[in-house]
Write a protein that holds these residues in place. Structure first.
Motif, PDB file in Angstrom:
ATOM      1  N   PRO A 147       0.833  -1.202   0.000  1.00  0.00           N
ATOM      2  CA  PRO A 147       0.000   0.000   0.000  1.00  0.00           C
ATOM      3  C   PRO A 147       0.869   1.254   0.000  1.00  0.00           C
ATOM      4  O   PRO A 147       1.842   1.351   0.752  1.00  0.00           O
ATOM      5  N   GLU A 186      -7.235   2.168 -12.108  1.00  0.00           N
ATOM      6  CA  GLU A 186      -7.467   3.507 -11.547  1.00  0.00           C
ATOM      7  C   GLU A 186      -8.953   3.733 -11.300  1.00  0.00           C
ATOM      8  O   GLU A 186      -9.336   4.312 -10.283  1.00  0.00           O
ATOM      9  N   GLY A 189      -9.994   2.400  -8.154  1.00  0.00           N
ATOM     10  CA  GLY A 189      -9.396   3.044  -6.989  1.00  0.00           C
ATOM     11  C   GLY A 189      -8.227   2.268  -6.404  1.00  0.00           C
ATOM     12  O   GLY A 189      -7.638   2.694  -5.415  1.00  0.00           O
ATOM     13  N   ILE A 225      -3.625   4.891  -7.902  1.00  0.00           N
ATOM     14  CA  ILE A 225      -3.879   6.325  -7.956  1.00  0.00           C
ATOM     15  C   ILE A 225      -2.734   6.976  -8.724  1.00  0.00           C
ATOM     16  O   ILE A 225      -1.569   6.623  -8.519  1.00  0.00           O
ATOM     17  N   THR A 266      -3.066   2.210  -3.821  1.00  0.00           N
ATOM     18  CA  THR A 266      -3.870   2.850  -2.795  1.00  0.00           C
ATOM     19  C   THR A 266      -3.358   2.489  -1.404  1.00  0.00           C
ATOM     20  O   THR A 266      -2.772   1.418  -1.220  1.00  0.00           O
ATOM     21  N   GLU A 267      -3.599   3.364  -0.457  1.00  0.00           N
ATOM     22  CA  GLU A 267      -3.252   3.064   0.931  1.00  0.00           C
ATOM     23  C   GLU A 267      -4.462   2.510   1.689  1.00  0.00           C
ATOM     24  O   GLU A 267      -4.368   2.241   2.893  1.00  0.00           O
ATOM     25  N   ASP A 268      -5.565   2.322   0.978  1.00  0.00           N
ATOM     26  CA  ASP A 268      -6.797   1.800   1.564  1.00  0.00           C
ATOM     27  C   ASP A 268      -6.668   0.284   1.749  1.00  0.00           C
ATOM     28  O   ASP A 268      -6.957  -0.504   0.861  1.00  0.00           O
TER      29      ASP A 268
END
Length: 124
Positions: free
Chosen positions: A30, A59, A62, A65, A75-77
């Motif tokens: 992430p 992208e 999500g 990014i 993503t850091e999600d």
């Protein structure tokens, strides 16, 4: 790891699946920066436009990014990554169960076979 692509499905979809797998398995952590489209296209031996299409799809979900000055990042999600990981795993399990049922295995036999194979693998 080599990019194994087949002619049965669109190449961009296979590229997208491979990148997703690399993300959920920790090849790309992430927040990590991804290699450029050109780098990955060269590595996979595909046209950069095909790789770009795969990136564009990722992208839209999500999962990756685009940062103007830094390129593309994962993503850091972590919840999203875990959700995708579970979805990919469920798909693999569904395919496996379908193939086993076609071979005539019942659910209890499948579980028994898996348990036996796990023991065999542990003893190797």
């Amino acid at each position: 790891m080599a990019w194994t692509l087949d002619s049965d499905r669109p190449i961009y979809a296979q590229l997208e699946e491979r990148i997703k797998t690399d993300i959920v398995s920790g090849v790309y952590n992430p927040g990590a920066r991804l290699p450029s489209v050109r780098e990955l296209a060269l590595d996979a031996a595909v046209n950069p436009n095909t790789m770009q299409k795969a990136f564009a799809d990722l992208e839209r979900t999500g999962l990756i990014i685009t940062m103007r000055t830094s390129g593309r990042m994962v993503t850091e999600d972590i919840a999203m990554i875990q959700k995708i990981r579970l979805e990919l795993a469920a798909s693999q399990v569904d395919q496996f169960l379908t193939r086993m049922r076609r071979l005539g295995f019942e659910p209890a036999e499948i579980i028994e076979l898996l348990s036996e194979r796990e023991v065999e693998k542990d003893n190797e």
